[in-house]
Design a protein around this motif. Structure first.
Motif, PDB file in Angstrom:
ATOM      1  N   GLN A 184       0.881  -1.165   0.000  1.00  0.00           N
ATOM      2  CA  GLN A 184       0.000   0.000   0.000  1.00  0.00           C
ATOM      3  C   GLN A 184       0.915   1.211   0.000  1.00  0.00           C
ATOM      4  O   GLN A 184       1.681   1.408   0.949  1.00  0.00           O
ATOM      5  CB  GLN A 184      -0.896   0.014   1.236  1.00  0.00           C
ATOM      6  N   ILE A 185       0.874   2.008  -1.069  1.00  0.00           N
ATOM      7  CA  ILE A 185       1.685   3.223  -1.126  1.00  0.00           C
ATOM      8  C   ILE A 185       0.879   4.331  -0.457  1.00  0.00           C
ATOM      9  O   ILE A 185      -0.115   4.804  -0.997  1.00  0.00           O
ATOM     10  CB  ILE A 185       2.051   3.602  -2.580  1.00  0.00           C
ATOM     11  N   ASP A 186       1.312   4.707   0.734  1.00  0.00           N
ATOM     12  CA  ASP A 186       0.584   5.703   1.516  1.00  0.00           C
ATOM     13  C   ASP A 186       0.962   7.134   1.148  1.00  0.00           C
ATOM     14  O   ASP A 186       0.177   8.047   1.365  1.00  0.00           O
ATOM     15  CB  ASP A 186       0.832   5.491   3.010  1.00  0.00           C
ATOM     16  N   GLY A 187       2.144   7.331   0.660  1.00  0.00           N
ATOM     17  CA  GLY A 187       2.619   8.668   0.320  1.00  0.00           C
ATOM     18  C   GLY A 187       3.467   8.617  -0.926  1.00  0.00           C
ATOM     19  O   GLY A 187       2.976   8.701  -2.034  1.00  0.00           O
ATOM     20  N   ILE A 188       4.768   8.409  -0.722  1.00  0.00           N
ATOM     21  CA  ILE A 188       5.689   8.354  -1.851  1.00  0.00           C
ATOM     22  C   ILE A 188       6.442   7.019  -1.862  1.00  0.00           C
ATOM     23  O   ILE A 188       6.751   6.470  -0.813  1.00  0.00           O
ATOM     24  CB  ILE A 188       6.690   9.535  -1.826  1.00  0.00           C
ATOM     25  N   ALA A 189       6.664   6.530  -3.044  1.00  0.00           N
ATOM     26  CA  ALA A 189       7.544   5.382  -3.274  1.00  0.00           C
ATOM     27  C   ALA A 189       8.539   5.858  -4.317  1.00  0.00           C
ATOM     28  O   ALA A 189       8.234   5.890  -5.502  1.00  0.00           O
ATOM     29  CB  ALA A 189       6.778   4.162  -3.752  1.00  0.00           C
TER      30      ALA A 189
END
Length: 135
Positions: free
Chosen positions: A64-69
């Protein structure tokens, strides 16, 4: 219910070791929640190896990408079973880079980049990436 593992830091040897320890000590399926600017290629490569090992055991590893990857963290979705992201999530993908001291370092890095590209191409439509490069 899947266990959540947070990757909310840059990827260096200590964060990779803590991540791998938490992943391998957990039981059942896992959801890795990511908000990371990336980091060390080799530490991240170790994390990817651990993810692959756990998937081979039959565990589901979702992200789950919550902000930045970004950077090395942006490669993790290519090795997960499923990746979801919020409408505010951001990705920054580029070739892996590291210090090169001898030819074998360059060869190792070239092989990692080849493997990363192959894994990403199996998961995403690269023609869409090409359209975005000029944005």
């Amino acid at each position: 219910m899947a266990k959540d593992i947070l990757l909310y830091d840059y990827i260096y040897n200590d964060t990779a070791a803590a991540f791998i320890n938490e992943l391998t000590a957990s039981k059942g399926d896992v959801r890795i929640k990511v908000n990371s600017g990336g980091g060390n290629v080799y530490a991240g490569w170790g994390m990817i190896g651990a993810i692959q090992e756990e998937r081979q055991k039959g565990r589901k590893i979702n992200l789950q990408i919550d902000g930045i990857a970004a950077s090395m963290a942006a490669n993790l979705p290519a090795f997960a079973d499923k990746t979801t992201a919020w409408n505010i999530s951001k990705f920054m993908i580029h070739r892996a880079e590291s210090s090169i001291y001898q030819q074998s370092d360059q060869e190792r890095l070239d092989n990692i980049n080849k493997d990363l590209r192959s894994a990403l191409e199996k998961k995403i439509n690269t023609s869409q990436l090409m359209r975005l490069k000029n944005v």
